[in-house]
Design a protein around this motif. Structure first.
Motif, PDB file in Angstrom:
ATOM      1  N   TYR A 173      -7.439  12.523   6.742  1.00 16.32           N
ATOM      2  CA  TYR A 173      -8.288  11.411   7.185  1.00 16.32           C
ATOM      3  C   TYR A 173      -8.216  10.248   6.189  1.00 16.32           C
ATOM      4  CZ  TYR A 173     -12.322   8.521   8.127  1.00 16.32           C
ATOM      5  OH  TYR A 173     -13.117   7.429   8.364  1.00 16.32           O
ATOM      6  N   HIS A 174      -8.368  10.549   4.909  1.00 11.24           N
ATOM      7  CA  HIS A 174      -8.367   9.476   3.910  1.00 11.24           C
ATOM      8  C   HIS A 174      -6.988   8.811   3.810  1.00 11.24           C
ATOM      9  CE1 HIS A 174     -12.447  10.125   2.703  1.00 11.24           C
ATOM     10  NE2 HIS A 174     -12.222  11.393   2.406  1.00 11.24           N
ATOM     11  N   ALA A 175      -5.933   9.615   3.909  1.00  6.60           N
ATOM     12  CA  ALA A 175      -4.578   9.048   3.803  1.00  6.60           C
ATOM     13  C   ALA A 175      -4.297   8.086   4.960  1.00  6.60           C
ATOM     14  CB  ALA A 175      -3.537  10.169   3.767  1.00  6.60           C
ATOM     15  N   VAL A 176      -4.554   8.525   6.183  1.00 10.79           N
ATOM     16  CA  VAL A 176      -4.221   7.650   7.314  1.00 10.79           C
ATOM     17  C   VAL A 176      -5.155   6.431   7.352  1.00 10.79           C
ATOM     18  CG1 VAL A 176      -3.135   9.423   8.744  1.00 10.79           C
ATOM     19  CG2 VAL A 176      -5.569   8.999   9.000  1.00 10.79           C
ATOM     20  N   THR A 177      -6.394   6.608   6.938  1.00 12.25           N
ATOM     21  CA  THR A 177      -7.322   5.469   6.912  1.00 12.25           C
ATOM     22  C   THR A 177      -6.828   4.421   5.910  1.00 12.25           C
ATOM     23  OG1 THR A 177      -9.166   6.889   7.522  1.00 12.25           O
ATOM     24  CG2 THR A 177      -9.729   4.788   6.506  1.00 12.25           C
ATOM     25  N   PHE A 178      -6.357   4.883   4.745  1.00  7.87           N
ATOM     26  CA  PHE A 178      -5.835   3.942   3.752  1.00  7.87           C
ATOM     27  C   PHE A 178      -4.573   3.245   4.277  1.00  7.87           C
ATOM     28  CE2 PHE A 178      -2.879   3.207   0.157  1.00  7.87           C
ATOM     29  CZ  PHE A 178      -3.581   2.177  -0.463  1.00  7.87           C
ATOM     30  N   LEU A 179      -3.666   4.020   4.864  1.00  2.65           N
ATOM     31  CA  LEU A 179      -2.399   3.437   5.328  1.00  2.65           C
ATOM     32  C   LEU A 179      -2.613   2.461   6.487  1.00  2.65           C
ATOM     33  CD1 LEU A 179      -0.207   6.649   5.038  1.00  2.65           C
ATOM     34  CD2 LEU A 179      -0.043   4.611   3.601  1.00  2.65           C
ATOM     35  N   LEU A 180      -3.746   2.580   7.174  1.00  2.00           N
ATOM     36  CA  LEU A 180      -4.070   1.653   8.266  1.00  2.00           C
ATOM     37  C   LEU A 180      -5.015   0.542   7.811  1.00  2.00           C
ATOM     38  CD1 LEU A 180      -4.689   4.172  11.209  1.00  2.00           C
ATOM     39  CD2 LEU A 180      -2.998   2.327  11.213  1.00  2.00           C
ATOM     40  N   SER A 181      -5.374   0.537   6.529  1.00  2.00           N
ATOM     41  CA  SER A 181      -6.467  -0.345   6.092  1.00  2.00           C
ATOM     42  C   SER A 181      -6.169  -1.824   6.300  1.00  2.00           C
ATOM     43  CB  SER A 181      -6.831  -0.079   4.626  1.00  2.00           C
ATOM     44  OG  SER A 181      -5.702  -0.229   3.806  1.00  2.00           O
ATOM     45  N   ASP A 182      -4.915  -2.236   6.249  1.00  2.00           N
ATOM     46  CA  ASP A 182      -4.600  -3.653   6.452  1.00  2.00           C
ATOM     47  C   ASP A 182      -4.604  -4.039   7.921  1.00  2.00           C
ATOM     48  OD1 ASP A 182      -4.436  -3.961   3.795  1.00  2.00           O
ATOM     49  OD2 ASP A 182      -2.268  -4.225   3.685  1.00  2.00           O
ATOM     50  N   ASP A 183      -4.721  -3.053   8.813  1.00  2.00           N
ATOM     51  CA  ASP A 183      -4.715  -3.344  10.252  1.00  2.00           C
ATOM     52  C   ASP A 183      -6.116  -3.492  10.807  1.00  2.00           C
ATOM     53  OD1 ASP A 183      -1.740  -2.791  11.010  1.00  2.00           O
ATOM     54  OD2 ASP A 183      -2.353  -1.120   9.750  1.00  2.00           O
ATOM     55  N   GLU A 184      -7.096  -3.061  10.028  1.00  5.36           N
ATOM     56  CA  GLU A 184      -8.470  -3.029  10.565  1.00  5.36           C
ATOM     57  C   GLU A 184      -9.052  -4.427  10.601  1.00  5.36           C
ATOM     58  OE1 GLU A 184      -9.519  -0.210  11.786  1.00  5.36           O
ATOM     59  OE2 GLU A 184      -7.807   0.895  11.026  1.00  5.36           O
ATOM     60  N   ARG A 225       3.793   2.870   4.037  1.00 10.16           N
ATOM     61  CA  ARG A 225       3.555   1.983   5.189  1.00 10.16           C
ATOM     62  C   ARG A 225       3.905   0.572   4.742  1.00 10.16           C
ATOM     63  NH1 ARG A 225      -0.301   0.280   9.068  1.00 10.16           N
ATOM     64  NH2 ARG A 225       0.993  -1.010  10.411  1.00 10.16           N
ATOM     65  N   LYS A 226       4.952   0.011   5.358  1.00  4.56           N
ATOM     66  CA  LYS A 226       5.392  -1.331   4.965  1.00  4.56           C
ATOM     67  C   LYS A 226       4.725  -2.376   5.841  1.00  4.56           C
ATOM     68  CE  LYS A 226       9.708   0.248   3.072  1.00  4.56           C
ATOM     69  NZ  LYS A 226      11.057   0.679   3.328  1.00  4.56           N
ATOM     70  N   ARG A 227       4.168  -3.385   5.180  1.00  6.78           N
ATOM     71  CA  ARG A 227       3.557  -4.507   5.885  1.00  6.78           C
ATOM     72  C   ARG A 227       4.214  -5.779   5.358  1.00  6.78           C
ATOM     73  NH1 ARG A 227       0.936  -4.112   9.980  1.00  6.78           N
ATOM     74  NH2 ARG A 227      -0.829  -5.417   9.440  1.00  6.78           N
ATOM     75  N   LYS A 228       3.867  -6.923   5.953  1.00  4.83           N
ATOM     76  CA  LYS A 228       4.517  -8.169   5.539  1.00  4.83           C
ATOM     77  C   LYS A 228       4.273  -8.499   4.071  1.00  4.83           C
ATOM     78  CE  LYS A 228       5.193 -10.790   9.749  1.00  4.83           C
ATOM     79  NZ  LYS A 228       4.562 -11.698  10.679  1.00  4.83           N
ATOM     80  N   SER A 229       3.003  -8.540   3.689  1.00  3.98           N
ATOM     81  CA  SER A 229       2.701  -8.992   2.319  1.00  3.98           C
ATOM     82  C   SER A 229       2.292  -7.855   1.393  1.00  3.98           C
ATOM     83  CB  SER A 229       1.581 -10.037   2.356  1.00  3.98           C
ATOM     84  OG  SER A 229       0.434  -9.454   2.922  1.00  3.98           O
TER      85      SER A 229
END
Lengths: 71, 207
Positions: free
Chosen positions: A60-71, B34-38
């Motif tokens: 849960y913590h890993a996927v939440t972090f890896l998605l954090s820039d999408d939220e 996880r690769k993002r733009k910036s």
């Protein structure tokens, strides 16, 4: 005297659709175990659950972090 | 290979070397990127998300949990740890940690960036924590008196330093060796875990 060797880490690149699917799945598991995600997170460090459920918190913590820039 | 991938692999190698001092058969760490733009994000954790077994006199008594969340971005070209958690749990099935060393590069509430949670009980702490801590900026502390949950010493974030001065995995391993006497590989200089690459000339002596 032999030398201790360190195994190479396993590297994997992951993308948003996979992460969202994994997040959904792990939240469902935590809700099934604890009733709600909020309850699960409040009990995370109490150890009041079987040891094998610890992996769900890591996931849960890993996927939440890896998605954090999408939220 | 990207900068982050390369730096994450190097970091994971160092972490694995340290873990193998007290867990010689430790499975490899897994890196997810996880690769993002910036900004590119990476997690570093045990391959199957589980804990590392730690023994004392050959008996599996403890588990070590390790997780790192890192990033590299347009603002910083080096691998930065955003969050990390190093925990020690008894392996007797009770499951509650003994202690957790945590680090948050940018905490989103007023807690120390680098802190320790001690899982123990003392009545005086429980008494102090049964009151509304109105002086705190943290909502959970302000409302402690009306909380139905029994206050725990482990709720306290004992400060340990900041981003540039904080305990590392090596420090926790050293604590386990010197304070609890866990089984470990014979170390090279003055019986201290290596700082960075493992041991003399980058080698460790097995059990």
């Amino acid at each position: 005297m032999s030398t201790m060797t360190t195994p190479d880490p396993i590297v994997r690149c992951v993308e948003e659709p996979e992460l969202r699917e994994r997040r959904q799945r792990v939240i469902e598991r935590l809700e099934r175990h604890f009733g709600s995600l909020e309850d699960a997170l409040s009990l995370e460090f109490t150890g009041a659950y079987p040891a094998e459920w610890l992996k769900d918190f890591s996931e849960y913590h890993a996927v939440t972090f890896l998605l954090s820039d999408d939220e | 290979m990207s900068d982050l991938e390369e730096q994450a692999q190097e970091f994971a190698h160092l972490l694995s070397s340290t873990i193998r001092l007290v867990c010689p058969d430790a499975h490899p760490l897994a890196i997810q990127i996880r690769k993002r733009k910036s900004r590119t994000l990476a997690t570093i954790e045990p391959e199957n998300g589980s804990a590392y077994p730690i023994t004392i006199s050959g008996a599996h008594l403890l588990d070590l949990t390790v997780s790192y969340e890192c990033s590299i971005s347009d603002n910083h070209s080096y691998l930065r740890v955003e969050e990390s958690g190093i925990g020690v749990r008894p392996h007797d099935g009770s499951g509650e940690h003994l202690m957790r060393f945590e680090y948050l590069h940018s905490p989103n509430s007023p807690v120390p960036s680098s802190h320790l949670h001690i899982h123990a009980h003392r009545d005086a702490w429980t008494f102090m924590m049964a009151h509304d801590g109105v002086g705190s900026d943290r909502r959970d502390v302000k409302r402690r008196g009306s909380n139905t949950k029994i206050p725990q010493l482990s709720d306290v974030h004992f400060p340990l330093g900041g981003p540039r001065m904080r305990p590392t995995l090596e420090d926790v391993v050293e604590l386990l060796i010197h304070e609890l006497g866990v089984d470990h590989a014979r170390m090279c200089s003055r019986d201290s875990p290596p700082r960075g690459p493992c041991g003399v000339n980058g080698r460790c002596v097995p059990w």
